[in-house]
Design a protein around this motif. Structure first.
Motif, PDB file in Angstrom:
ATOM      1  N   ALA A 172       0.831  -1.202   0.000  1.00 10.58           N
ATOM      2  CA  ALA A 172       0.000   0.000   0.000  1.00 10.58           C
ATOM      3  C   ALA A 172       0.869   1.256   0.000  1.00 10.58           C
ATOM      4  O   ALA A 172       0.571   2.240  -0.687  1.00 10.58           O
ATOM      5  CB  ALA A 172      -0.930  -0.013   1.204  1.00 10.58           C
ATOM      6  N   ALA A 173       1.982   1.209   0.754  1.00 15.29           N
ATOM      7  CA  ALA A 173       2.902   2.350   0.775  1.00 15.29           C
ATOM      8  C   ALA A 173       3.542   2.544  -0.597  1.00 15.29           C
ATOM      9  O   ALA A 173       3.722   3.688  -1.047  1.00 15.29           O
ATOM     10  CB  ALA A 173       3.973   2.131   1.836  1.00 15.29           C
ATOM     11  N   PHE A 174       3.885   1.428  -1.276  1.00  9.72           N
ATOM     12  CA  PHE A 174       4.422   1.539  -2.637  1.00  9.72           C
ATOM     13  C   PHE A 174       3.407   2.188  -3.566  1.00  9.72           C
ATOM     14  O   PHE A 174       3.745   3.055  -4.386  1.00  9.72           O
ATOM     15  CB  PHE A 174       4.796   0.155  -3.162  1.00  9.72           C
TER      16      PHE A 174
ATOM     17  N   GLY B 166       2.265   9.358  -6.088  1.00 11.16           N
ATOM     18  CA  GLY B 166       2.584  10.689  -5.589  1.00 11.16           C
ATOM     19  C   GLY B 166       1.841  11.110  -4.337  1.00 11.16           C
ATOM     20  O   GLY B 166       1.754  12.323  -4.059  1.00 11.16           O
ATOM     21  N   LEU B 167       1.286  10.161  -3.582  1.00 10.83           N
ATOM     22  CA  LEU B 167       0.605  10.490  -2.324  1.00 10.83           C
ATOM     23  C   LEU B 167       1.631  10.435  -1.200  1.00 10.83           C
ATOM     24  O   LEU B 167       2.114   9.365  -0.843  1.00 10.83           O
ATOM     25  CB  LEU B 167      -0.535   9.509  -2.062  1.00 10.83           C
ATOM     26  N   GLU B 168       1.960  11.583  -0.631  1.00 13.81           N
ATOM     27  CA  GLU B 168       3.058  11.653   0.320  1.00 13.81           C
ATOM     28  C   GLU B 168       2.636  12.011   1.735  1.00 13.81           C
ATOM     29  O   GLU B 168       3.437  11.882   2.664  1.00 13.81           O
ATOM     30  CB  GLU B 168       4.102  12.673  -0.163  1.00 13.81           C
ATOM     31  N   ALA B 169       1.417  12.490   1.933  1.00 11.37           N
ATOM     32  CA  ALA B 169       0.980  12.889   3.268  1.00 11.37           C
ATOM     33  C   ALA B 169       1.044  11.695   4.217  1.00 11.37           C
ATOM     34  O   ALA B 169       0.418  10.666   3.955  1.00 11.37           O
ATOM     35  CB  ALA B 169      -0.436  13.447   3.208  1.00 11.37           C
TER      36      ALA B 169
ATOM     37  N   ASP C 241      -0.580   6.244   5.985  1.00 15.53           N
ATOM     38  CA  ASP C 241      -0.880   5.368   7.112  1.00 15.53           C
ATOM     39  C   ASP C 241      -2.305   4.834   7.025  1.00 15.53           C
ATOM     40  O   ASP C 241      -2.554   3.655   7.314  1.00 15.53           O
ATOM     41  CB  ASP C 241      -0.678   6.131   8.420  1.00 15.53           C
ATOM     42  N   LEU C 242      -3.237   5.682   6.603  1.00 14.28           N
ATOM     43  CA  LEU C 242      -4.633   5.253   6.454  1.00 14.28           C
ATOM     44  C   LEU C 242      -4.767   4.180   5.380  1.00 14.28           C
ATOM     45  O   LEU C 242      -5.467   3.178   5.565  1.00 14.28           O
ATOM     46  CB  LEU C 242      -5.508   6.469   6.110  1.00 14.28           C
ATOM     47  N   VAL C 243      -4.086   4.373   4.260  1.00 16.95           N
ATOM     48  CA  VAL C 243      -4.138   3.394   3.165  1.00 16.95           C
ATOM     49  C   VAL C 243      -3.533   2.069   3.613  1.00 16.95           C
ATOM     50  O   VAL C 243      -4.049   0.996   3.289  1.00 16.95           O
ATOM     51  CB  VAL C 243      -3.418   3.947   1.919  1.00 16.95           C
ATOM     52  N   ARG C 244      -2.454   2.124   4.378  1.00 14.01           N
ATOM     53  CA  ARG C 244      -1.825   0.894   4.852  1.00 14.01           C
ATOM     54  C   ARG C 244      -2.756   0.129   5.793  1.00 14.01           C
ATOM     55  O   ARG C 244      -2.872  -1.088   5.708  1.00 14.01           O
ATOM     56  CB  ARG C 244      -0.510   1.216   5.552  1.00 14.01           C
ATOM     57  N   ARG C 245      -3.417   0.843   6.695  1.00  9.75           N
ATOM     58  CA  ARG C 245      -4.345   0.181   7.608  1.00  9.75           C
ATOM     59  C   ARG C 245      -5.517  -0.436   6.845  1.00  9.75           C
ATOM     60  O   ARG C 245      -5.954  -1.554   7.130  1.00  9.75           O
ATOM     61  CB  ARG C 245      -4.846   1.169   8.658  1.00  9.75           C
ATOM     62  N   TYR C 246      -6.010   0.302   5.851  1.00  7.63           N
ATOM     63  CA  TYR C 246      -7.121  -0.212   5.045  1.00  7.63           C
ATOM     64  C   TYR C 246      -6.696  -1.484   4.316  1.00  7.63           C
ATOM     65  O   TYR C 246      -7.464  -2.455   4.228  1.00  7.63           O
ATOM     66  CB  TYR C 246      -7.588   0.842   4.043  1.00  7.63           C
ATOM     67  N   ALA C 247      -5.477  -1.488   3.785  1.00  8.24           N
ATOM     68  CA  ALA C 247      -4.998  -2.647   3.028  1.00  8.24           C
ATOM     69  C   ALA C 247      -4.978  -3.899   3.898  1.00  8.24           C
ATOM     70  O   ALA C 247      -5.398  -4.983   3.468  1.00  8.24           O
ATOM     71  CB  ALA C 247      -3.616  -2.362   2.454  1.00  8.24           C
ATOM     72  N   VAL C 248      -4.493  -3.772   5.130  1.00 14.66           N
ATOM     73  CA  VAL C 248      -4.401  -4.928   6.019  1.00 14.66           C
ATOM     74  C   VAL C 248      -5.794  -5.422   6.410  1.00 14.66           C
ATOM     75  O   VAL C 248      -6.110  -6.612   6.281  1.00 14.66           O
ATOM     76  CB  VAL C 248      -3.580  -4.572   7.283  1.00 14.66           C
ATOM     77  N   VAL C 249      -6.639  -4.504   6.873  1.00 15.87           N
ATOM     78  CA  VAL C 249      -7.966  -4.894   7.379  1.00 15.87           C
ATOM     79  C   VAL C 249      -8.859  -5.391   6.253  1.00 15.87           C
ATOM     80  O   VAL C 249      -9.530  -6.421   6.378  1.00 15.87           O
ATOM     81  CB  VAL C 249      -8.616  -3.718   8.123  1.00 15.87           C
TER      82      VAL C 249
END
Length: 499
Positions: free
Chosen positions: A155-157, A163-166, A171-179
């Motif tokens: 998700a971070a990749f 180009g999403l750097e915030a 962090d939100l995208v990473r949590r969504y990916a796992v759950v």
């Protein structure tokens, strides 16, 4: 049938996508083959070309028994000779084809066409449900649930590529990916098992795998689409179900393609650019059009009178054939919990570790027969530098890179000795390599002179190894591998991903 046609196209897409990413090296390279089938570069090249041709034949004539047999045999050869790590979806495809051949056997033995089609559909349906449940079970481990595990890292990749750097957004995208991965992989099979919610389960599956395809994982998603087609209302039809509204299909296809072009990463991974990005875009766009077809087919079904009371295929007295396939497939998937293997067990980059057990549900005593044994290198001298080997031999570059960093990796004996052989054969000047290693609590010394075979490098007293990739070929010394259990291998300049 729709299932077989889609499966053949998915396997063809797998081959073509790896060609767009790795170039001709994908066709030539046979390095540390999964099941020990070592082929010369020309034979390996020819095998994949013939395999692709057979997939094309099957896509055109999905009812041809000879085509089913040809693709099945060729796929087994591809799997047996696959370098380093065979994809889980290729093994799932082999079981799909075994179900197709069992259905062909019913027809050739005098069974009805309806029973033959029903056996195929039931077999594929059961295999799909087992796949989701196994993938969910494997991911119940500490490493996957960490944001630094495979889902979080990928998700971070994705954010980096687009180009999403915030930090808060990443962090939100990473949590969504796992759950979301866990929710989908448990929810989809439950919905598919219950007849009244089966179409909803297919729709959820399409959403999940289209999302994975937007991350660039099209080949796996295409195989899963083929399996989900077995649950469609028209699955038993011998002809392709065309959309009822061409304008609506064109509009849906345009939307799906726009999503593909806007969201799909431009690279295959952090340090892995495509060799041929244009053809990959074409394949990914075709997948978008296929997604539009699936959505419209489901919408048509849900609007019909039998949406919530679908007719289940009945293979009659032939259902034990599907049960045998399910038992074999499930046994393969449960092998990690017996310590037998983790590779091609539908672990799906779950970060499930067999050497340092990390599962949260199944305790370590369940795998007393752990076969995940690795060697460590205490000292290695005499390796050529990166400029001293054939630049066109990507496998030799990977072998040299991994061998040059003994402080970072532990090695499976099969890989280690094959890697020494590969480096020796690719070196411009025959090297004299000396290695001090430890395995099973004992120390050994290996001397590799020039172009030695892997078997001849085995020191006296060192146990014989099996030419099978049942566990990751290397393990990072660091306990937190972000990509999967074996981690990612970068080039010596740290600018390209070699694996």
């Amino acid at each position: 049938m729709t299932v077989i046609r889609l499966l053949a196209l998915a396997l063809l897409a797998h081959e073509l996508l790896y060609l767009t990413r790795d170039g001709e090296e994908y066709l030539k390279r046979c390095f540390v083959p999964t099941l020990g089938l070592r082929l010369g570069s020309r034979v390996h090249y020819a095998l994949h070309l013939v395999f692709m041709a057979a997939c094309g034949w099957t896509a055109v004539q999905p009812d041809a028994v000879a085509a089913h047999l040809a693709v099945f045999v060729l796929l087994l050869l591809v799997i047996a000779s696959y370098s380093l790590r065979v994809s889980n979806h290729l093994v799932l495809s082999a079981f799909f084809l075994a179900a197709a051949l069992a259905a062909d056997g019913v027809r050739l033995a005098g069974g009805s066409a309806a029973e033959s089609r029903a056996l195929l559909l039931v077999g594929v349906q059961w295999l799909m449900i087992a796949t989701y449940l196994l993938a969910f079970t494997h991911k119940l481990n500490r490493s996957f649930l960490s944001l630094d595990g495979y889902a979080g890292n990928f998700a971070a990749f994705m954010c980096w590529d687009r180009g999403l750097e915030a930090p808060y957004l990443v962090d939100l995208v990473r949590r969504y990916a796992v759950v979301s991965t866990l929710v989908y992989e448990l929810g989809i099979p439950v919905l598919l098992i219950v007849p009244q919610t089966r179409n909803v389960g297919v729709l959820a599956g399409i959403a999940f795998h289209f999302g994975l395809a937007l991350l660039g994982i099209v080949n796996f998603s295409a195989v899963m689409y083929a399996g989900l087609a077995a649950f469609l209302l028209d699955a038993q039809s011998s002809t392709w179900p065309w959309p009822h509204s061409v304008p609506l299909f064109a509009a849906a296809g345009a939307v799906a393609c726009a999503m593909v072009w806007l969201i799909t990463p431009r690279r295959a991974n952090w340090q892995l650019p495509y060799r041929r990005r244009g053809p990959a875009w074409v394949i990914q766009s075709c997948f978008g059009v296929l997604t539009a077809w699936f959505v419209l087919e489901l919408a048509q079904t849900l609007a019909g009178p039998s949406a919530w009371r679908p007719e289940a295929p009945d293979p009659g007295r032939y259902w034990p054939a599907a049960a045998v396939l399910l038992v074999l497939y499930t046994g393969n998937g449960l092998a990690p919990y017996l310590g037998l293997k983790t590779e091609f067990s539908m672990t799906m980059f779950s970060n499930l570790h067999c050497k340092d057990w990390n599962h949260l549900v199944f305790p370590a005593p369940w795998h007393r027969s752990n076969q995940a044994r690795y060697l460590t290198v205490e000292r290695i001298e005499g390796l050529p530098d990166a400029d001293g080997i054939d630049a066109a031999d990507g496998a030799a570059e990977l072998a040299l890179t991994v061998l040059s960093h003994p402080q970072d990796y532990e090695y499976r004996p099969y890989f280690f000795f094959e890697a020494l052989e590969r480096v020796g054969r690719a070196a411009r000047q025959p090297p004299e390599v000396t290695v001090a290693l430890r395995f099973g609590g004992r120390g050994y010394t290996v001397t590799a002179s020039g172009r030695c075979s892997a078997a001849s490098l085995r020191p006296e007293g060192f146990p014989r190894w099996r030419r099978l990739n049942l566990f990751p070929f290397v393990l990072p010394v660091s306990a937190s591998a972000p990509h999967s259990e074996q981690g990612s291998v970068l080039s010596s300049d740290r600018e390209r991903q070699l694996f």
